[in-house]
Design an enzyme around this catalytic site. Structure first.
Site, PDB file in Angstrom:
ATOM      1  N   SER A 191     -26.161  -2.758  10.944  1.00 11.52           N
ATOM      2  CA  SER A 191     -26.377  -4.207  10.863  1.00 11.52           C
ATOM      3  C   SER A 191     -27.513  -4.708  11.759  1.00 11.52           C
ATOM      4  O   SER A 191     -28.288  -5.569  11.331  1.00 11.52           O
ATOM      5  CB  SER A 191     -25.084  -4.951  11.185  1.00 11.52           C
ATOM      6  OG  SER A 191     -24.137  -4.771  10.158  1.00 11.52           O
ATOM      7  N   THR A 228     -16.390  -6.520  12.538  1.00  8.48           N
ATOM      8  CA  THR A 228     -15.958  -5.322  11.833  1.00  8.48           C
ATOM      9  C   THR A 228     -14.670  -4.800  12.459  1.00  8.48           C
ATOM     10  O   THR A 228     -14.093  -5.435  13.338  1.00  8.48           O
ATOM     11  CB  THR A 228     -17.089  -4.260  11.834  1.00  8.48           C
ATOM     12  OG1 THR A 228     -16.724  -3.196  10.964  1.00  8.48           O
ATOM     13  CG2 THR A 228     -17.370  -3.721  13.228  1.00  8.48           C
ATOM     14  N   LYS A 252     -11.174  -7.871  12.415  1.00 10.04           N
ATOM     15  CA  LYS A 252     -11.321  -8.874  11.361  1.00 10.04           C
ATOM     16  C   LYS A 252     -10.134  -9.832  11.274  1.00 10.04           C
ATOM     17  O   LYS A 252     -10.293 -10.986  10.860  1.00 10.04           O
ATOM     18  CB  LYS A 252     -11.542  -8.190  10.007  1.00 10.04           C
ATOM     19  CG  LYS A 252     -12.913  -7.549   9.862  1.00 10.04           C
ATOM     20  CD  LYS A 252     -13.137  -7.042   8.457  1.00 10.04           C
ATOM     21  CE  LYS A 252     -14.536  -6.500   8.283  1.00 10.04           C
ATOM     22  NZ  LYS A 252     -14.833  -6.128   6.891  1.00 10.04           N
ATOM     23  N   ASN A 268     -15.162 -11.835   8.588  1.00 10.72           N
ATOM     24  CA  ASN A 268     -16.253 -10.922   8.918  1.00 10.72           C
ATOM     25  C   ASN A 268     -17.524 -11.655   9.324  1.00 10.72           C
ATOM     26  O   ASN A 268     -18.489 -11.037   9.744  1.00 10.72           O
ATOM     27  CB  ASN A 268     -16.562  -9.979   7.744  1.00 10.72           C
ATOM     28  CG  ASN A 268     -17.458 -10.623   6.707  1.00 10.72           C
ATOM     29  OD1 ASN A 268     -17.220 -11.761   6.297  1.00 10.72           O
ATOM     30  ND2 ASN A 268     -18.489  -9.918   6.268  1.00 10.72           N
ATOM     31  N   ASP A 299     -17.423 -10.507   2.564  1.00 11.00           N
ATOM     32  CA  ASP A 299     -17.317  -9.141   2.045  1.00 11.00           C
ATOM     33  C   ASP A 299     -17.228  -9.100   0.519  1.00 11.00           C
ATOM     34  O   ASP A 299     -17.941  -8.336  -0.129  1.00 11.00           O
ATOM     35  CB  ASP A 299     -16.087  -8.436   2.632  1.00 11.00           C
ATOM     36  CG  ASP A 299     -16.328  -7.930   4.044  1.00 11.00           C
ATOM     37  OD1 ASP A 299     -17.488  -7.634   4.381  1.00 11.00           O
ATOM     38  OD2 ASP A 299     -15.357  -7.844   4.809  1.00 11.00           O
ATOM     39  N   GLY A 311      -7.240   0.766  -4.287  1.00 10.05           N
ATOM     40  CA  GLY A 311      -6.974   0.397  -2.907  1.00 10.05           C
ATOM     41  C   GLY A 311      -6.525  -1.042  -2.772  1.00 10.05           C
ATOM     42  O   GLY A 311      -6.800  -1.880  -3.649  1.00 10.05           O
ATOM     43  N   ARG A 358      -1.612   4.200  -4.507  1.00 12.40           N
ATOM     44  CA  ARG A 358      -0.582   5.247  -4.548  1.00 12.40           C
ATOM     45  C   ARG A 358       0.798   4.632  -4.345  1.00 12.40           C
ATOM     46  O   ARG A 358       0.969   3.740  -3.526  1.00 12.40           O
ATOM     47  CB  ARG A 358      -0.828   6.309  -3.477  1.00 12.40           C
ATOM     48  CG  ARG A 358      -2.043   7.154  -3.762  1.00 12.40           C
ATOM     49  CD  ARG A 358      -1.992   8.489  -3.059  1.00 12.40           C
ATOM     50  NE  ARG A 358      -3.214   9.257  -3.319  1.00 12.40           N
ATOM     51  CZ  ARG A 358      -3.437   9.945  -4.418  1.00 12.40           C
ATOM     52  NH1 ARG A 358      -2.524   9.979  -5.377  1.00 12.40           N
ATOM     53  NH2 ARG A 358      -4.564  10.607  -4.586  1.00 12.40           N
ATOM     54  N   GLU A 363       6.296   3.472   0.090  1.00  9.82           N
ATOM     55  CA  GLU A 363       7.390   2.580   0.478  1.00  9.82           C
ATOM     56  C   GLU A 363       6.972   1.117   0.551  1.00  9.82           C
ATOM     57  O   GLU A 363       7.799   0.222   0.455  1.00  9.82           O
ATOM     58  CB  GLU A 363       7.984   3.027   1.818  1.00  9.82           C
ATOM     59  CG  GLU A 363       7.005   3.054   2.978  1.00  9.82           C
ATOM     60  CD  GLU A 363       7.677   3.444   4.285  1.00  9.82           C
ATOM     61  OE1 GLU A 363       8.763   2.899   4.566  1.00  9.82           O
ATOM     62  OE2 GLU A 363       7.130   4.300   5.009  1.00  9.82           O
ATOM     63  N   MET A 401     -13.454   9.429   3.851  1.00  8.55           N
ATOM     64  CA  MET A 401     -14.241   8.986   5.005  1.00  8.55           C
ATOM     65  C   MET A 401     -14.379  10.113   6.034  1.00  8.55           C
ATOM     66  O   MET A 401     -15.438  10.312   6.618  1.00  8.55           O
ATOM     67  CB  MET A 401     -13.595   7.756   5.648  1.00  8.55           C
ATOM     68  CG  MET A 401     -14.390   7.171   6.803  1.00  8.55           C
ATOM     69  SD  MET A 401     -13.633   5.695   7.507  1.00  8.55           S
ATOM     70  CE  MET A 401     -13.948   4.481   6.229  1.00  8.55           C
TER      71      MET A 401
END
Length: 268
Positions: free
Chosen positions: A17, A62, A66, A87, A102, A121, A144, A147, A188
């Site tokens: 940035s 970041t 946030k 952000n 974002d 996600g 996914r 719980e 990542m």
């Protein structure tokens, strides 16, 4: 006097940035400087208050701040309130105003118009993307099964008015999407990809593929898509998009986005 801006994060020194925003200031002949403020989590409140008092005019925020930063702001926009995430902070007349750029930053950077999108996600970046999706886009969100799935499904319904799907069902939707986004942190720090090259072969040949993670080398998600001859990009475009909107809020003028992109590419 040089106007001061900066990034609040931990870690923050690795961020692209500063190079991006300083290039934009220089291109616009604005006497301003942008730097990374790496703040220890326990010191956020005191450091932020001190920086504002010193005259810093705006911030990007970041991880991991946030959400935490919101309690120290004078005002938060309705969008940032819904997302529970800030952000971008603008300081006007001593008041601190938090917003989220974002999501809009993401949608502004896409190469082609989108009719049907797959978003994988439900974290902070995913929520920003789904909450700002154009009304013309048919959005399918996947996560996914776990719980907390029901809790995440309720959040998706609130932000985007759509159902949250089990990731195991994604193959049915792949042939119809013209945009596929990985907004998880899978890949990542390892070599895993949410989708395989075989799955990408089931997509449209001209599908847009985006991984919001950016690394010097292609992420596993991007690599899997490219192995199937699909055009895939990492999260640098989103970084530029949200940064350009932050610049616009701080200075009430549009930055040179091409200059920002070139500054980031020089960093690699």
């Amino acid at each position: 006097m040089t106007d001061q801006y900066g990034l609040l994060g931990y870690p923050a020194r690795h961020s692209k940035s500063p190079a991006m925003q300083n290039a934009a200031f220089q291109a616009a002949n604005i006497d301003a400087n942008y730097q990374a403020f790496e703040v220890a989590p326990m010191a956020l409140a005191a450091t932020f208050k001190s920086l504002v008092a010193s005259g810093v005019k705006g911030f990007n925020v970041t991880m991991p701040f946030k959400q935490q930063i919101m309690m120290y702001l004078d005002e938060v926009t309705p969008l940032a309130t819904r997302l529970e995430s800030v952000n971008t902070i603008t300081v006007k007349d001593g008041r601190t105003i938090g917003d989220s750029t974002d999501g809009m930053g993401f949608w502004r950077t896409l190469r082609n118009p989108v009719d049907s999108a797959i978003l994988i996600g439900t974290g902070g970046a995913a929520r920003a993307i789904m909450a700002t999706a154009p009304k013309s886009v048919t959005l399918h969100v996947f996560n996914r099964m776990g719980e907390h799935f029901a809790e995440k499904a309720a959040k998706v319904q609130d932000l985007a008015q759509v159902e949250l799907h089990d990731l195991d069902e994604i193959d049915v939707y792949l042939p119809y999407a013209d945009l596929i986004v990985n907004a998880t942190n899978v890949g990542m720090r390892d070599n895993r990809s949410v989708l395989s090259t075989e799955q990408f072969y089931d997509t449209q040949p001209d599908v847009q593929v985006v991984d919001i993670i950016y690394k010097p080398e292609p992420t596993p998600f991007v690599a899997a898509a490219r192995a199937a001859n699909r055009q895939a990009d990492d999260g640098l475009a989103m970084l530029v998009g949200q940064g350009a909107l932050s610049f616009e809020q701080w200075r009430d003028e549009l930055p040179n986005v091409q200059v920002m992109k070139r500054a980031i590419n020089k960093e690699d």
